[in-house]
Design a protein around this motif. Sequence first.
Motif, PDB file in Angstrom:
ATOM      1  N   LEU A  34       0.829  -1.215   0.000  1.00 48.76           N
ATOM      2  CA  LEU A  34       0.000   0.000   0.000  1.00 48.76           C
ATOM      3  C   LEU A  34       0.858   1.258   0.000  1.00 48.76           C
ATOM      4  N   GLU A  35       1.897   1.241   0.842  1.00 47.63           N
ATOM      5  CA  GLU A  35       2.748   2.426   0.933  1.00 47.63           C
ATOM      6  C   GLU A  35       3.421   2.732  -0.402  1.00 47.63           C
ATOM      7  N   GLU A  36       3.866   1.668  -1.065  1.00 49.23           N
ATOM      8  CA  GLU A  36       4.525   1.875  -2.354  1.00 49.23           C
ATOM      9  C   GLU A  36       3.549   2.440  -3.382  1.00 49.23           C
ATOM     10  N   ARG A  37       2.341   1.900  -3.320  1.00 48.09           N
ATOM     11  CA  ARG A  37       1.341   2.348  -4.277  1.00 48.09           C
ATOM     12  C   ARG A  37       1.003   3.821  -4.068  1.00 48.09           C
ATOM     13  N   LEU A  38       0.863   4.189  -2.791  1.00 46.12           N
ATOM     14  CA  LEU A  38       0.518   5.578  -2.500  1.00 46.12           C
ATOM     15  C   LEU A  38       1.670   6.502  -2.833  1.00 46.12           C
ATOM     16  N   SER A  39       2.874   6.029  -2.649  1.00 43.59           N
ATOM     17  CA  SER A  39       4.020   6.891  -2.907  1.00 43.59           C
ATOM     18  C   SER A  39       4.085   7.228  -4.390  1.00 43.59           C
TER      19      SER A  39
ATOM     20  N   GLU B  35      -3.484   6.154   6.868  1.00 47.31           N
ATOM     21  CA  GLU B  35      -4.885   6.563   7.008  1.00 47.31           C
ATOM     22  C   GLU B  35      -5.018   8.084   6.991  1.00 47.31           C
ATOM     23  N   GLU B  36      -4.098   8.748   7.693  1.00 50.02           N
ATOM     24  CA  GLU B  36      -4.158  10.215   7.734  1.00 50.02           C
ATOM     25  C   GLU B  36      -3.925  10.807   6.348  1.00 50.02           C
ATOM     26  N   ARG B  37      -2.963  10.197   5.648  1.00 47.71           N
ATOM     27  CA  ARG B  37      -2.640  10.707   4.331  1.00 47.71           C
ATOM     28  C   ARG B  37      -3.827  10.544   3.376  1.00 47.71           C
ATOM     29  N   ALA B  41      -6.255  13.225   1.359  1.00 54.32           N
ATOM     30  CA  ALA B  41      -6.324  13.114  -0.106  1.00 54.32           C
ATOM     31  C   ALA B  41      -7.764  13.017  -0.594  1.00 54.32           C
ATOM     32  N   SER B  42      -8.622  12.438   0.248  1.00 53.74           N
ATOM     33  CA  SER B  42      -9.982  12.198  -0.218  1.00 53.74           C
ATOM     34  C   SER B  42     -10.832  13.468  -0.171  1.00 53.74           C
ATOM     35  N   GLU B  43     -10.306  14.493   0.495  1.00 54.22           N
ATOM     36  CA  GLU B  43     -11.005  15.783   0.449  1.00 54.22           C
ATOM     37  C   GLU B  43     -10.143  16.724  -0.372  1.00 54.22           C
ATOM     38  N   PRO B  44     -10.290  16.657  -1.680  1.00 58.22           N
ATOM     39  CA  PRO B  44      -9.370  17.413  -2.527  1.00 58.22           C
ATOM     40  C   PRO B  44      -9.471  18.898  -2.247  1.00 58.22           C
ATOM     41  N   THR B  45      -8.335  19.488  -1.955  1.00 63.17           N
ATOM     42  CA  THR B  45      -8.324  20.924  -1.688  1.00 63.17           C
ATOM     43  C   THR B  45      -7.988  21.675  -2.970  1.00 63.17           C
ATOM     44  N   ARG B  46      -7.997  20.967  -4.101  1.00 69.72           N
ATOM     45  CA  ARG B  46      -7.684  21.589  -5.385  1.00 69.72           C
ATOM     46  C   ARG B  46      -8.634  22.747  -5.637  1.00 69.72           C
ATOM     47  N   GLU B  47      -8.058  23.898  -5.896  1.00 70.72           N
ATOM     48  CA  GLU B  47      -8.893  25.069  -6.084  1.00 70.72           C
ATOM     49  C   GLU B  47      -9.682  24.976  -7.378  1.00 70.72           C
ATOM     50  N   GLN B  48     -10.814  25.661  -7.422  1.00 68.33           N
ATOM     51  CA  GLN B  48     -11.662  25.718  -8.604  1.00 68.33           C
ATOM     52  C   GLN B  48     -11.282  26.979  -9.368  1.00 68.33           C
ATOM     53  N   ARG B  49     -10.933  26.797 -10.623  1.00 68.68           N
ATOM     54  CA  ARG B  49     -10.413  27.926 -11.388  1.00 68.68           C
ATOM     55  C   ARG B  49     -10.997  28.018 -12.785  1.00 68.68           C
TER      56      ARG B  49
ATOM     57  N   GLU C  36      -9.464  -1.619   0.335  1.00 64.38           N
ATOM     58  CA  GLU C  36     -10.707  -1.509  -0.440  1.00 64.38           C
ATOM     59  C   GLU C  36     -10.891  -0.090  -0.976  1.00 64.38           C
ATOM     60  N   ARG C  37     -10.567   0.869  -0.065  1.00 63.81           N
ATOM     61  CA  ARG C  37     -10.745   2.243  -0.471  1.00 63.81           C
ATOM     62  C   ARG C  37      -9.830   2.586  -1.636  1.00 63.81           C
ATOM     63  N   LEU C  38      -8.584   2.135  -1.563  1.00 61.64           N
ATOM     64  CA  LEU C  38      -7.634   2.437  -2.631  1.00 61.64           C
ATOM     65  C   LEU C  38      -8.001   1.731  -3.916  1.00 61.64           C
ATOM     66  N   SER C  39      -8.559   0.546  -3.768  1.00 64.24           N
ATOM     67  CA  SER C  39      -8.905  -0.201  -4.974  1.00 64.24           C
ATOM     68  C   SER C  39      -9.996   0.521  -5.753  1.00 64.24           C
ATOM     69  N   SER C  40     -10.955   1.114  -5.057  1.00 65.46           N
ATOM     70  CA  SER C  40     -11.989   1.866  -5.781  1.00 65.46           C
ATOM     71  C   SER C  40     -11.430   3.178  -6.323  1.00 65.46           C
ATOM     72  N   ALA C  41     -10.458   3.757  -5.574  1.00 66.59           N
ATOM     73  CA  ALA C  41      -9.885   5.037  -6.020  1.00 66.59           C
ATOM     74  C   ALA C  41      -9.041   4.852  -7.269  1.00 66.59           C
ATOM     75  N   SER C  42      -8.441   3.683  -7.409  1.00 71.35           N
ATOM     76  CA  SER C  42      -7.513   3.506  -8.517  1.00 71.35           C
ATOM     77  C   SER C  42      -8.247   3.256  -9.836  1.00 71.35           C
ATOM     78  N   GLU C  43      -9.536   2.990  -9.747  1.00 74.46           N
ATOM     79  CA  GLU C  43     -10.325   2.912 -10.968  1.00 74.46           C
ATOM     80  C   GLU C  43     -11.228   4.128 -11.015  1.00 74.46           C
ATOM     81  N   PRO C  44     -10.691   5.242 -11.479  1.00 74.68           N
ATOM     82  CA  PRO C  44     -11.424   6.498 -11.366  1.00 74.68           C
ATOM     83  C   PRO C  44     -12.760   6.403 -12.102  1.00 74.68           C
ATOM     84  N   THR C  45     -13.810   6.644 -11.381  1.00 78.74           N
ATOM     85  CA  THR C  45     -15.127   6.608 -11.986  1.00 78.74           C
ATOM     86  C   THR C  45     -15.498   7.996 -12.500  1.00 78.74           C
ATOM     87  N   ARG C  46     -14.495   8.910 -12.484  1.00 79.67           N
ATOM     88  CA  ARG C  46     -14.758  10.272 -12.937  1.00 79.67           C
ATOM     89  C   ARG C  46     -15.272  10.230 -14.370  1.00 79.67           C
TER      90      ARG C  46
END
Lengths: 201, 201, 201
Positions: A34-39, B35-37, B41-49, C36-46
């Motif tokens: 997981l750590e590698e993937r996130l990095s 988990e903290e990271r 990340a899941s609350e994107p602080t990316r600004e809207q531009r 599980e959370r990362l697995s869903s994130a890695s397949e962006p449903t955007r």
Amino acid sequence: MNSAAIAQESVPLNDDSADLSSRLQTVENRLRALEERLSSASEPTREQRVSLVVMSGDLDRVLAAFVIATGAAAMGFQVSMFFTFWGLSALRQTRQLKGKRWLEKAFSLLTPAGVDNLKLSKLHFAGLGKMLLEKQMRDQQISSLHELVQLARDLGVRFVACQMSMDVMGIRAGELIPGVETGGVATFLADAAKSQVTLFI
Amino acid sequence: MNSAAIAQESVPLNDDSADLSSRLQTVENRLRALEERLSSASEPTREQRVSLVVMSGDLDRVLAAFVIATGAAAMGFQVSMFFTFWGLSALRQTRQLKGKRWLEKAFSLLTPAGVDNLKLSKLHFAGLGKMLLEKQMRDQQISSLHELVQLARDLGVRFVACQMSMDVMGIRAGELIPGVETGGVATFLADAAKSQVTLFI
Amino acid sequence: MNSAAIAQESVPLNDDSADLSSRLQTVENRLRALEERLSSASEPTREQRVSLVVMSGDLDRVLAAFVIATGAAAMGFQVSMFFTFWGLSALRQTRQLKGKRWLEKAFSLLTPAGVDNLKLSKLHFAGLGKMLLEKQMRDQQISSLHELVQLARDLGVRFVACQMSMDVMGIRAGELIPGVETGGVATFLADAAKSQVTLFI
């Protein structure tokens, strides 16, 4: 819960400890994965891209397109320029009439062939406005459209001519400057969908 | 594997347990960090531009640019407007001729100075179409271009005048309304690359 | 550290082991949740989206807008077209004068009603250029604007007419083709902010 319950039973000590150690080993491996993937995810390798549709054949707008394209390429963006309708005039180097049907000949004669023949969208005044603009650009040591087109090619900007527009206007591939691909709207959209900046000029 | 193998040897019990506990502690710490990271990340602080190139000096297109810019700013987007070529006319408040070379004077006289002097791209009819449009806007209580420019400034929209265009057209910084920065294509691209919406108007 | 220290004390063996097992169980649960959370994130449903502002009422530019819109929809993009000012002409199917004030009547008469009445931005020649273009498109078996508009609707392209422009130009909802929503700049920006490709045409 289940494991914990088992652990509280009077199982032989070494087995118990070995079981825990083995589970922990598995956990450590999964955690490292997981750590590698996130990095790798946290350093987005997403390329920086600019995609431009150049539909206008007006000298001023084509000039703006190339100023943006070369500026972006110099900043490290991957740049695609998709030339359609009147914008194709900027890619023409010759006007070929032989072998064209009369309608294609008409279009050919009525549209400018090459960057030297583009007109301003405003202040054209039978070419006077254009002369003033080009003199001012030389005086201010700003690259001419000719130089910008060459610079764009040197910087690896992708030139795509819209095949449908070429068919409609009766433009042959041989009339275009070298290094131009032909493509359709799908070619543009594939690049545009990966781009941070998309403009219709 | 290695640890598990060691654990199965008849090492003294307490050491073994301590070793497992210490490994587990490390795993718990790494997990918390992950988990903290992920939580941030899941609350994107990316600004809207929103970033706009305003190349046109036509009243209707400049109006559209300011409707989009003020609408976006009101919705919380960071908005940048990059004025180039004819679009610079919208930022002029005076026409200055003194100290300009003849070519610069010519451009100055041939291009409108300020939002009041912009023309429609269609239906101009020597000003009649524009009069109709402006009367209709007043009747429908739609903000005038003057009001929209002021609103954009109040909402913190960033105004950048293209330096290269100013040089070509011989426009001096003193001719522009206050609060306008000057910049190049890199200024635009830096903002645009961070934008969800990029338009060439 | 603390747990490890405790573990080294001479606590009863089974309790110690049970404690470790229980902590490990917790770690395993948290790890699974992360995976599980990362697995869903890695397949962006955007979703893939294209948003177009169609301000121009020129036949060639409206044509380009619909070529891009239908091409994108066919490739699986969600497509929104936001029609404003002159672009509204492409959505009109009738010209209604009754019940309009004189200014609205004037605008109505001076702007084209429907795709058949749009003009080319260049080479119009009192309709000759347009005739040539349309003949060439038929000869090359390229869809006409009429067909492209129908195709766009069949492919689920979202048509939004700018309410403010309708007010200014005195266009009534009843004059537009069926299936057109009305909205403001916020409608456009909401779609555009989710789009990979945004163009002002």
